[in-house]
Motif scaffolding. Structure first.
Motif, PDB file in Angstrom:
ATOM      1  N   PHE A 214       1.962  -6.426  -3.812  1.00  0.00           N
ATOM      2  CA  PHE A 214       1.813  -7.314  -2.646  1.00  0.00           C
ATOM      3  C   PHE A 214       2.346  -8.706  -2.987  1.00  0.00           C
ATOM      4  O   PHE A 214       3.080  -9.312  -2.192  1.00  0.00           O
ATOM      5  CB  PHE A 214       0.336  -7.379  -2.241  1.00  0.00           C
ATOM      6  CG  PHE A 214      -0.005  -8.549  -1.363  1.00  0.00           C
ATOM      7  CD1 PHE A 214       0.466  -8.624  -0.056  1.00  0.00           C
ATOM      8  CD2 PHE A 214      -0.806  -9.588  -1.842  1.00  0.00           C
ATOM      9  CE1 PHE A 214       0.153  -9.709   0.753  1.00  0.00           C
ATOM     10  CE2 PHE A 214      -1.127 -10.674  -1.039  1.00  0.00           C
ATOM     11  CZ  PHE A 214      -0.644 -10.737   0.262  1.00  0.00           C
ATOM     12  N   SER A 215       2.049  -9.215  -4.176  1.00  0.00           N
ATOM     13  CA  SER A 215       2.487 -10.559  -4.564  1.00  0.00           C
ATOM     14  C   SER A 215       4.011 -10.642  -4.663  1.00  0.00           C
ATOM     15  O   SER A 215       4.605 -11.662  -4.345  1.00  0.00           O
ATOM     16  CB  SER A 215       1.837 -10.984  -5.879  1.00  0.00           C
ATOM     17  OG  SER A 215       2.561 -10.497  -6.984  1.00  0.00           O
ATOM     18  N   ILE A 216       4.626  -9.551  -5.099  1.00  0.00           N
ATOM     19  CA  ILE A 216       6.095  -9.525  -5.201  1.00  0.00           C
ATOM     20  C   ILE A 216       6.710  -9.571  -3.799  1.00  0.00           C
ATOM     21  O   ILE A 216       7.625 -10.350  -3.529  1.00  0.00           O
ATOM     22  CB  ILE A 216       6.563  -8.236  -5.941  1.00  0.00           C
ATOM     23  CG1 ILE A 216       6.093  -8.259  -7.406  1.00  0.00           C
ATOM     24  CG2 ILE A 216       8.070  -8.067  -5.845  1.00  0.00           C
ATOM     25  CD1 ILE A 216       6.799  -9.240  -8.308  1.00  0.00           C
ATOM     26  N   TYR A 217       6.177  -8.729  -2.880  1.00  0.00           N
ATOM     27  CA  TYR A 217       6.693  -8.724  -1.503  1.00  0.00           C
ATOM     28  C   TYR A 217       6.407 -10.057  -0.822  1.00  0.00           C
ATOM     29  O   TYR A 217       7.258 -10.609  -0.118  1.00  0.00           O
ATOM     30  CB  TYR A 217       6.062  -7.574  -0.695  1.00  0.00           C
ATOM     31  CG  TYR A 217       6.401  -6.198  -1.223  1.00  0.00           C
ATOM     32  CD1 TYR A 217       7.613  -5.948  -1.859  1.00  0.00           C
ATOM     33  CD2 TYR A 217       5.509  -5.137  -1.074  1.00  0.00           C
ATOM     34  CE1 TYR A 217       7.924  -4.684  -2.339  1.00  0.00           C
ATOM     35  CE2 TYR A 217       5.808  -3.867  -1.551  1.00  0.00           C
ATOM     36  CZ  TYR A 217       7.010  -3.639  -2.179  1.00  0.00           C
ATOM     37  OH  TYR A 217       7.307  -2.396  -2.644  1.00  0.00           O
ATOM     38  N   MET A 218       5.181 -10.545  -1.026  1.00  0.00           N
ATOM     39  CA  MET A 218       4.758 -11.808  -0.399  1.00  0.00           C
ATOM     40  C   MET A 218       5.635 -12.967  -0.875  1.00  0.00           C
ATOM     41  O   MET A 218       6.064 -13.801  -0.079  1.00  0.00           O
ATOM     42  CB  MET A 218       3.283 -12.056  -0.768  1.00  0.00           C
ATOM     43  CG  MET A 218       2.622 -13.236  -0.111  1.00  0.00           C
ATOM     44  SD  MET A 218       2.201 -12.936   1.598  1.00  0.00           S
ATOM     45  CE  MET A 218       3.553 -13.769   2.393  1.00  0.00           C
ATOM     46  N   GLU A 219       5.911 -13.014  -2.179  1.00  0.00           N
ATOM     47  CA  GLU A 219       6.720 -14.110  -2.719  1.00  0.00           C
ATOM     48  C   GLU A 219       8.116 -14.129  -2.100  1.00  0.00           C
ATOM     49  O   GLU A 219       8.669 -15.203  -1.860  1.00  0.00           O
ATOM     50  CB  GLU A 219       6.851 -13.993  -4.250  1.00  0.00           C
ATOM     51  CG  GLU A 219       7.615 -15.173  -4.848  1.00  0.00           C
ATOM     52  CD  GLU A 219       8.004 -15.008  -6.307  1.00  0.00           C
ATOM     53  OE1 GLU A 219       7.433 -14.137  -6.970  1.00  0.00           O
ATOM     54  OE2 GLU A 219       8.878 -15.753  -6.761  1.00  0.00           O
TER      55      GLU A 219
ATOM     56  N   LEU B 144       0.833  -1.208   0.000  1.00  0.00           N
ATOM     57  CA  LEU B 144       0.000   0.000   0.000  1.00  0.00           C
ATOM     58  C   LEU B 144       0.865   1.256   0.000  1.00  0.00           C
ATOM     59  O   LEU B 144       0.508   2.279  -0.583  1.00  0.00           O
ATOM     60  CB  LEU B 144      -0.911   0.022   1.240  1.00  0.00           C
ATOM     61  CG  LEU B 144      -2.088  -0.968   1.246  1.00  0.00           C
ATOM     62  CD1 LEU B 144      -2.757  -0.947   2.626  1.00  0.00           C
ATOM     63  CD2 LEU B 144      -3.106  -0.620   0.168  1.00  0.00           C
ATOM     64  N   LEU B 145       2.032   1.156   0.665  1.00  0.00           N
ATOM     65  CA  LEU B 145       2.909   2.321   0.812  1.00  0.00           C
ATOM     66  C   LEU B 145       3.860   2.498  -0.373  1.00  0.00           C
ATOM     67  O   LEU B 145       4.051   3.610  -0.865  1.00  0.00           O
ATOM     68  CB  LEU B 145       3.735   2.196   2.104  1.00  0.00           C
ATOM     69  CG  LEU B 145       2.934   2.159   3.412  1.00  0.00           C
ATOM     70  CD1 LEU B 145       3.868   1.887   4.589  1.00  0.00           C
ATOM     71  CD2 LEU B 145       2.194   3.484   3.621  1.00  0.00           C
ATOM     72  N   ILE B 146       4.475   1.389  -0.821  1.00  0.00           N
ATOM     73  CA  ILE B 146       5.466   1.482  -1.897  1.00  0.00           C
ATOM     74  C   ILE B 146       4.992   0.677  -3.093  1.00  0.00           C
ATOM     75  O   ILE B 146       4.999  -0.548  -3.076  1.00  0.00           O
ATOM     76  CB  ILE B 146       6.855   0.970  -1.419  1.00  0.00           C
ATOM     77  CG1 ILE B 146       7.302   1.733  -0.176  1.00  0.00           C
ATOM     78  CG2 ILE B 146       7.887   1.101  -2.546  1.00  0.00           C
ATOM     79  CD1 ILE B 146       8.564   1.201   0.473  1.00  0.00           C
ATOM     80  N   ASN B 147       4.540   1.358  -4.146  1.00  0.00           N
ATOM     81  CA  ASN B 147       4.068   0.695  -5.365  1.00  0.00           C
ATOM     82  C   ASN B 147       4.289   1.624  -6.561  1.00  0.00           C
ATOM     83  O   ASN B 147       4.634   2.794  -6.386  1.00  0.00           O
ATOM     84  CB  ASN B 147       2.583   0.336  -5.217  1.00  0.00           C
ATOM     85  CG  ASN B 147       1.763   1.526  -4.759  1.00  0.00           C
ATOM     86  OD1 ASN B 147       1.703   2.544  -5.438  1.00  0.00           O
ATOM     87  ND2 ASN B 147       1.152   1.426  -3.589  1.00  0.00           N
TER      88      ASN B 147
END
Lengths: 10, 211
Positions: free
Chosen positions: B121-126, B106-109
């Motif tokens: 989110f999927s990139i960070y989550m992965e 939400l903060l960095i995109n």
């Protein structure tokens, strides 16, 4: 330099 | 498409196939973290919501395979071979990975839209989704050889993507800082495992951590 998402990558 | 990208994708595909075959052939998911697999299913679902935007046959096919395989894996672990699932050792608190990944997205995109935030989110989550699996290996102190091969193929994929990003930066003058930073974090998390894999598993020994 162009920054941004590479839409072709998985 | 360059060689690093292609080999990276094939390594990723190989990892997914190794895991599915291991569970299917042995009729068991012992030693596999169901939590990591749920996180991967979340990763592919949130990343490939852009499936309707056609890029190439290759792109579409791979996305469908990754999504389908991740759900098939979760199904095998939590339904079909549920009795063999080692949940006592799969105790990583995934909310500590999911919530920070989401807040960070939400903060960095790149763009504050639903699709972009979910992609980010999927990139960070992965990048951290493998932690429950690595935690499980460290908790039991060992991993079957086939599980080690799975982890090696899965870890190599993002390392190869880093080479791909360096290549693209030099040839196409293009880079994606979000993917690069997350990709480096992801690869670093595997370093300890890579070391054990090269020094033990490749020499025919079982991956066993010192007591």
């Amino acid at each position: 330099h162009r920054s941004g998402k590479s839409k072709d990558e998985l | 498409m360059n060689i690093f990208r292609l080999v990276g994708d094939l390594s990723h595909l190989l990892a997914i196939i190794i895991l599915l075959l291991k569970i299917w052939k042995t009729r068991s998911c012992a030693g596999i973290s169901g939590k990591s697999q749920i996180l991967f299913a979340i990763v592919y679902t949130s990343r490939y919501l852009d499936l309707p935007n056609f890029v190439s046959m290759y792109n579409t096919l791979m996305k469908i395979v990754f999504i389908a395989a991740s759900y098939a894996t979760v199904y095998l672990i939590y339904m079909k071979f549920k009795a063999t699932y080692d949940h006592n050792h799969d105790t990583f608190r995934v909310e500590f990975l999911v919530l920070p990944s989401f807040v960070l997205a939400l903060l960095i995109n790149h763009d504050f839209t639903v699709l972009e935030v979910l992609w980010t989110f999927s990139i960070y989550m992965e990048s951290v989704a493998i932690l429950p699996q690595l935690f499980m290996v460290s908790k039991t102190g060992e991993a079957e050889s086939i599980t080690s091969h799975y982890l090696f193929a899965l870890g190599s994929y993002r390392a190869l993507y880093i080479l791909n990003w360096i290549y693209r930066y030099t040839t196409e003058d293009h880079y994606d800082l979000i993917a690069i930073v997350a990709g480096i974090v992801q690869t670093v998390l595997y370093c300890d495992f890579f070391y054990l894999y090269i020094t033990k598993v490749l020499k025919g020994k079982k991956l066993q951590l010192p007591a």
